[in-house]
Design a protein around this motif. Structure first.
Motif, short mmCIF file in Angstrom:
data_model
loop_
_atom_site.label_atom_id
_atom_site.label_comp_id
_atom_site.label_asym_id
_atom_site.label_seq_id
_atom_site.Cartn_x
_atom_site.Cartn_y
_atom_site.Cartn_z
N ASP A 139 7.80 14.01 46.31
CA ASP A 139 8.49 14.98 47.16
C ASP A 139 7.65 14.99 48.52
N LEU A 140 6.52 15.33 48.37
CA LEU A 140 5.73 15.67 49.47
C LEU A 140 5.42 14.13 50.26
N GLY A 141 5.35 13.31 49.38
CA GLY A 141 5.25 11.75 50.10
C GLY A 141 6.21 11.49 51.02
N ARG A 142 7.44 11.73 50.53
CA ARG A 142 8.62 11.62 51.28
C ARG A 142 8.68 12.47 52.53
N ARG B 246 13.83 9.06 41.95
CA ARG B 246 14.59 8.44 43.17
C ARG B 246 15.33 9.36 43.89
N GLY B 247 15.83 10.45 43.57
CA GLY B 247 16.45 11.62 44.06
C GLY B 247 15.36 12.34 44.78
N TYR B 248 14.25 12.22 44.51
CA TYR B 248 13.23 13.05 45.19
C TYR B 248 12.36 12.08 46.27
N GLY B 249 13.23 10.97 46.29
CA GLY B 249 12.51 10.25 47.52
C GLY B 249 11.69 8.88 47.29
N ARG C 107 11.17 20.66 47.33
CA ARG C 107 12.26 20.93 46.23
C ARG C 107 11.38 21.03 44.91
N PRO C 108 10.81 21.96 44.45
CA PRO C 108 10.20 22.06 43.19
C PRO C 108 11.20 21.84 42.09
N HIS C 109 11.08 21.17 41.19
CA HIS C 109 11.98 20.85 40.00
C HIS C 109 11.76 21.65 38.84
N ILE C 110 12.53 22.24 38.27
CA ILE C 110 12.41 23.31 37.02
C ILE C 110 13.21 22.36 35.99
N ASP C 111 12.37 22.04 34.80
CA ASP C 111 13.02 21.41 33.71
C ASP C 111 13.86 22.46 33.12
N ARG C 112 13.28 23.25 32.58
CA ARG C 112 13.95 24.38 31.58
C ARG C 112 13.13 25.81 31.96
N THR D 132 1.69 7.62 39.71
CA THR D 132 1.93 7.64 38.18
C THR D 132 2.33 9.10 37.69
N GLY D 133 2.84 8.89 36.45
CA GLY D 133 3.36 10.17 35.94
C GLY D 133 4.46 10.93 37.06
N ALA D 134 5.03 10.11 37.53
CA ALA D 134 5.90 10.64 38.78
C ALA D 134 6.87 11.49 38.67
N ALA D 135 7.40 11.65 37.22
CA ALA D 135 8.25 12.71 36.89
C ALA D 135 7.70 14.07 36.46
N GLY D 136 6.36 14.03 36.34
CA GLY D 136 5.68 15.42 35.86
C GLY D 136 5.65 16.11 36.90
#
Length: 325
Positions: free
Chosen positions: A158-161, A181-184, A292-297, A146-150
């Protein structure tokens, strides 16, 4: 030196930039010239007086940062001035320099940017501790995040994939579906517009989920407690809903599943050597492109209040990073 100051537990709006003395490292600490620091949900809880600990005010918030070592304590053996590192502490990150325990710092591989490095230890460290150390998740098992985009949630996806899990991502708005989806994530559920029970039953063929990775708490956790598979592991990670859930204990009894607490920060304090090994491994995975850590801004330090409000309002995907140098 310049730093963000929290003088009262009244939220991001009252944070101010000020001048403070440079901190001095203890024997087991390093002093880091900070280039970037990330903004977490925990950080905004801390300055709002809503976290389980309250530092003495005034204090400098910021739990995770990256930069260059400028001094080391007498008993430090892993680092020396000039090393590029990521580091974590309960406070101190939103400043030109911060101190951190040697055990909570990690050398950066060549080519890893400070902005990216500042988003790894808390997010991926929590995800790894939960999925590997606590849940003992096995390849092929189904994990619902849950809160999967945070920050922490996306790291778990990402790590689960990477671990070979089947990842079902729970999000609160449709605009976050493409990212997870792009992260797995193999499946995505918007738990604000879809029936969580029906979707989980459909996705798992009625079996339920092996591992529940819940960042939300409240009613969402209580629903997941009814959707676990036999011998599953349900993990409370955090309570971003602001509600601490209650679970009828006949539910884990009937399906022989476990409810497993996850407080990675406390684990790192109690078992610093194990936590340091995990940090080293995560940086290696990062260098190899396996996470692949994702940086929002990326925002300047002066916009720390805006960054924390964005986190509180759940408009951030991944992490916001403050650029300090």
């Amino acid at each position: 030196m310049r730093a963000v100051l929290c003088s009262s537990f009244t939220g991001p709006g009252d944070l101010r930039i000020g001048e403070i003395d440079e901190p001095k490292p203890a024997v087991d600490e390093i002093l880091v010239d900070i280039h970037a620091a990330s903004v977490s949900f925990m950080d905004q809880l801390l300055v709002s007086g809503l976290y389980q600990m309250r530092p003495q005010t005034p204090f400098v918030p910021g739990t995770e940062a990256a930069g260059i070592v400028v001094a080391v304590g007498d008993k430090v053996t892993k680092f020396r001035p000039g090393d590029r590192v990521a580091c974590s502490s309960w406070t101190g990150g939103y400043a030109e320099r911060m101190i951190a325990k040697e055990s909570k710092s990690v050398r950066l591989p060549d080519g890893v940017a400070f902005e990216t490095a500042a988003t790894v230890l808390h997010n991926y460290g929590t995800a790894y501790y939960a999925l590997v150390e606590r849940a003992r998740a096995q390849r092929g098992e189904t994990v619902f995040v849950t809160g999967a985009a945070g920050g922490v949630g996306l790291a778990a996806v990402d790590l689960g994939r990477h671990l070979g899990l089947r990842v079902v991502a729970g999000v609160g708005s449709d605009d976050k579906a493409a990212l997870v989806r792009g992260y797995g994530a193999s499946d995505v559920i918007n738990y604000r517009s879809e029936d969580l029970r029906d979707r989980i039953k459909s996705i798992t063929g009625g079996d339920g989920i092996d591992v529940g990775f819940d960042n939300i708490g409240g009613a969402i956790f209580e629903q997941i407690a009814r959707l676990m598979k036999w011998s599953g592991r349900l993990m409370p990670i955090g309570f971003t809903s602001g509600e601490i859930p209650s679970v009828p204990m006949n539910l884990p009894l009937l399906k022989n599943y476990s409810i497993i607490g996850v407080f990675a920060g406390a684990w790192a304090e109690k078992f610093p050597e194990e936590a340091a090994r995990v940090n080293d491994m995560l940086m290696q995975l990062l260098a190899e492109g396996k996470i692949r850590p994702h940086i929002d801004r990326v925002l300047p330090l002066e916009q720390v209040g805006d960054a924390m409000r964005a986190v509180a309002h759940r408009t951030v995907q991944g992490r916001i990073v403050l650029k300090i140098k």
